[in-house]
Design a protein around this motif. Structure first.
Motif, PDB file in Angstrom:
ATOM      1  N   HIS A  20      53.005  88.844 -45.041  1.00 47.14           N
ATOM      2  CA  HIS A  20      53.475  89.569 -46.217  1.00 47.14           C
ATOM      3  C   HIS A  20      53.269  88.793 -47.518  1.00 47.14           C
ATOM      4  O   HIS A  20      53.481  89.356 -48.595  1.00 47.14           O
ATOM      5  N   PHE A  21      52.877  87.519 -47.431  1.00 42.53           N
ATOM      6  CA  PHE A  21      52.681  86.792 -48.695  1.00 42.53           C
ATOM      7  C   PHE A  21      51.364  86.027 -48.776  1.00 42.53           C
ATOM      8  O   PHE A  21      51.063  85.441 -49.820  1.00 42.53           O
ATOM      9  N   ARG A  22      50.585  86.031 -47.707  1.00 44.96           N
ATOM     10  CA  ARG A  22      49.272  85.391 -47.780  1.00 44.96           C
ATOM     11  C   ARG A  22      48.415  85.881 -46.615  1.00 44.96           C
ATOM     12  O   ARG A  22      48.908  86.568 -45.706  1.00 44.96           O
ATOM     13  N   GLN A  23      47.152  85.540 -46.645  1.00 41.60           N
ATOM     14  CA  GLN A  23      46.259  85.888 -45.543  1.00 41.60           C
ATOM     15  C   GLN A  23      46.669  85.074 -44.315  1.00 41.60           C
ATOM     16  O   GLN A  23      46.668  83.842 -44.347  1.00 41.60           O
ATOM     17  N   PRO A  24      47.058  85.720 -43.216  1.00 41.32           N
ATOM     18  CA  PRO A  24      47.476  84.965 -42.033  1.00 41.32           C
ATOM     19  C   PRO A  24      46.369  84.044 -41.541  1.00 41.32           C
ATOM     20  O   PRO A  24      45.190  84.408 -41.547  1.00 41.32           O
ATOM     21  N   ASP A  25      46.765  82.846 -41.136  1.00 44.29           N
ATOM     22  CA  ASP A  25      45.772  81.899 -40.637  1.00 44.29           C
ATOM     23  C   ASP A  25      45.739  81.935 -39.104  1.00 44.29           C
ATOM     24  O   ASP A  25      46.450  82.701 -38.458  1.00 44.29           O
ATOM     25  N   GLU A  26      44.897  81.097 -38.537  1.00 45.35           N
ATOM     26  CA  GLU A  26      44.721  81.094 -37.081  1.00 45.35           C
ATOM     27  C   GLU A  26      46.022  80.773 -36.367  1.00 45.35           C
ATOM     28  O   GLU A  26      46.330  81.356 -35.319  1.00 45.35           O
ATOM     29  N   PHE A  27      46.829  79.864 -36.947  1.00 50.06           N
ATOM     30  CA  PHE A  27      48.089  79.472 -36.315  1.00 50.06           C
ATOM     31  C   PHE A  27      49.060  80.645 -36.255  1.00 50.06           C
ATOM     32  O   PHE A  27      49.628  80.951 -35.195  1.00 50.06           O
ATOM     33  N   SER A  28      49.278  81.311 -37.390  1.00 56.80           N
ATOM     34  CA  SER A  28      50.273  82.381 -37.410  1.00 56.80           C
ATOM     35  C   SER A  28      49.842  83.552 -36.530  1.00 56.80           C
ATOM     36  O   SER A  28      50.686  84.190 -35.882  1.00 56.80           O
TER      37      SER A  28
END
Length: 677
Positions: free
Chosen positions: A358-366
């Motif tokens: 909801h606040f940034r482009q999700p990365d591989e970890f999330s």
């Protein structure tokens, strides 16, 4: 024990049955005579108010002797699709991410495409996956088995475009269209609520609904192209009873429209999918999904359709409404319980959103954590092994029934008004959701509803302004330089299929999706509950200097400690720097500390009894300083409020005060935000 004649029955004989009346008498004694049905009733704010305990007799009248069945279970009694959303905004990268997700445990894919067009706009723009034409669609699904991978397109009103592209792809690959499974989020009710106008004239929208359902029934019968996007209601602040009631109203209006056409009603029912959000009220959310299946059964029986042959397809997605910017790793705890609710409740597919989406482009970890949460529920907790594991629980069965009854009442009110379209035109739905929003917002502002790390138990060292990034890139739709679309089909989806097979772009056919009218209706917008607190704290972070708060603990050690802790927690919500000494021996020491620290805010922390002497003395001394701080009292001694204000107290902070309003006044006094009055 092995040599004993004791049996299971004789073991239980040692514990004589206890009647409900006996239990209630013990509870009454513990509550010193108070009625537990009033004292301990849970005010959920969700349209139901459950009691603290239930017994067998409470469900004796329920017409349920077996688990509530689900439809989509193929590999286990309670299996579900592990659906993974793809966040890449580059088509080849999105394809790579999709194949990676399937290789690592996901077995279904979710793509988001948002095409927007406003009144007077030539063309339009697109957010999410930038699918502009058939070539982009083909690249997106390269090396992904359409026969073995369920696909889900969050494309709203643009869904017919993606449906036609999928049909073209199926024909190009020469695969069995009956084996292709997909859902689309085409939902004109949500579009009307969100934008305040129909995407086309109402009669044309109803015609498109028929075309979409007819096309799928004839060409790809395992596709569910009409969406009931009840996630919108939840994420806009609606109660559980409203979310479910409006979902059933949406389904009913679809069926009413389709029943007036020549489409078979079994096919009409099979064209629908229902998407619900999963909030953090664990037992209530389990009960909501179970209630949804009961309501679905009632609804389609009323249309003369066999519910055993046409069970509901229920998708669950973890809530966006309750996710926080600050202390964001707590979102993983929230999605864990939400995913567990969905799995236990028997959803047919489940999306666990990454904790940071909801606040940034999700990365591989999330994304990996979100996927693995579902894998743990399935592969380690074995929630996929037992059909309707909550069945028989007195508490959950009663909640299921109560939620179903309240939701059905909401649905009947909508039907009485003339259906969901009419209720939205009249503003009935908007008013109900707005009332729920206001109640939720008040509870959050007064910290009756806790968001750990945001309005309680904040991390003073945390800064998030630099972490906020765009989650979706916006691109303009591209028109083809020279194209003439040849098609004699009157069916919307077939026409679009012909257009895309002739290399048309979405921009070339956008007038087939949108023909905006001028009549405007009230709107509803999704938001996040913690948002108001986050905006205050972000304003502090972006200010040139951070305000300093100095607690002034004096007198009784118990009271001063408690109120100093409250003060630190209170101002921590706005991200202020807080100095919290152990205590001062007298007023002079406290004033010396103010002179030394030069705080923007000084908070007197003691007992109500000691305030009678401390407040006048401190207020008088502070008034004589060259640069006096804002003087605050921790507590609200009602009989002395007027006197303390006259003495020089600027603000009072106390339990159940409106923290948002109070902190906003501080922000304005300190010049962090403008006073709009």
């Amino acid at each position: 024990m092995s040599n004993s004649d004791t049996t299971k029955q004789s073991l239980f004989d040692e514990f004589p049955p206890v009647s409900t009346e006996e239990w209630e008498e013990v509870i009454k004694q513990d509550l010193k005579g108070a009625d537990y049905k009033e004292k301990l009733r849970w005010e959920t704010g969700e349209g139901v108010e459950p009691l603290p305990f239930y017994r067998r007799e409470d469900i004796s009248d329920l017409d349920r002797t077996a688990p509530i069945p689900k439809s989509y279970s193929r590999t286990g009694a309670n299996s579900w699709e592990i659906r993974e959303p793809i966040y890449e905004d580059n088509i080849p990268q999105a394809n790579k991410a999709a194949r990676n997700a399937l290789d690592r445990g996901a077995n279904a894919l979710q793509f988001q495409i948002n095409i927007r067009r406003t009144e007077g706009m030539l063309g339009g723009d697109i957010q999410g996956l930038p699918i502009q034409n058939q070539s982009d669609f083909t690249t997106l699904l390269d090396k992904i088995s359409l026969e073995n991978t369920p696909l889900h397109f969050d494309a709203g009103i643009a869904s017919p475009s993606l449906l036609s592209m999928l049909w073209n792809e199926v024909r190009t690959q020469n695969i069995d269209p009956k084996k292709v499974r997909a859902t689309f989020s085409y939902d004109p009710f949500v579009y009307l609520l969100q934008h305040g106008q129909y995407s086309k004239k109402r009669k044309e929208v109803e015609r498109d609904i028929f075309h979409i359902a007819q096309f799928s029934a004839e060409h790809m019968p395992a596709i569910r192209p009409l969406g009931v996007n009840a996630r919108f209601f939840h994420n806009s602040g609606a109660t559980i009873a409203q979310e479910l009631g409006y979902a059933i109203a949406s389904a009913s209006e679809y069926l009413a429209i389709l029943s007036d056409s020549e489409i078979n009603l079994d096919d009409a029912v099979q064209s629908l999918s229902v998407s619900l959000s999963i909030g953090s009220n664990y037992f209530l959310e389990i009960s909501k999904f179970r209630a949804a299946r009961l309501l679905w059964k009632n609804l389609i029986e009323a249309y003369g359709v066999d519910p055993e042959e046409n069970p509901a397809y229920l998708h669950g997605e973890t809530s966006r409404w309750n996710k926080t910017l600050y202390d964001p790793y707590t979102n993983m705890l929230r999605t864990s319980t939400e995913g567990m609710s969905g799995a236990i409740a028997g959803c047919d597919s489940l999306t666990v959103l990454p904790f940071d989406e909801h606040f940034r482009q999700p990365d591989e970890f999330s994304q990996r954590i979100a996927r693995n949460q579902q894998l743990i529920l399935s592969e380690e907790a074995y929630f996929n092994k037992v059909e309707d594991p909550a069945a028989g629980s007195y508490y959950i069965e009663t909640l299921t029934e109560e939620i179903a009854e309240k939701a059905w009442e909401n649905f009947q009110d909508i039907e009485t008004e003339g259906g969901l379209f009419t209720a939205i035109e009249n503003g009935t739905v908007q008013s109900a959701i707005q009332q729920s929003q206001e109640q939720r917002n008040q509870s959050i502002a007064k910290r009756g509803r806790t968001f750990v790390g945001t309005n309680q138990y904040t991390n003073a060292d945390e800064n998030r302004s630099d972490d906020i990034g765009g989650t979706q890139q916006t691109r303009a739709l591209r028109e083809s330089e020279d194209i003439s679309i040849e098609s004699d089909s009157e069916n919307l989806v077939e026409y679009l299929g012909d257009a895309f097979s002739q290399q048309a772009n979405i921009a070339d056919i956008i007038n087939k999706l949108f023909d905006l009218g001028r009549q405007q209706y009230r709107t509803v917008a999704p938001y996040r509950g913690p948002q108001a607190f986050e905006e205050l704290r972000l304003a502090t972070e972006n200010h040139q200097s951070t305000p300093k708060v100095l607690n002034l603990p004096l007198g009784n050690k118990k009271w001063r400690k408690g109120r100093a802790t409250f003060s630190s927690n209170f101002f921590g919500c706005a991200g202020y720097d807080i100095e919290d000494p152990i205590g001062f021996g007298d007023v002079d020491e406290a004033i010396d500390a103010i002179k030394k620290e030069q705080p923007d805010i000084a908070v007197i922390c003691s007992s109500d009894k000691e305030y009678k002497e401390l407040v006048p003395a401190i207020a008088d001394a502070v008034s004589n300083l060259d640069d006096p701080p804002i003087l605050v009292l921790a507590g609200y001694p009602e009989e002395d409020i007027k006197k303390y204000k006259e003495a020089g107290i600027d603000e009072f902070i106390y339990s159940k005060c409106n923290v948002i309003e109070t902190l906003t006044r501080f922000q304005q006094k300190l010049g962090i935000i403008l006073n709009e009055k």
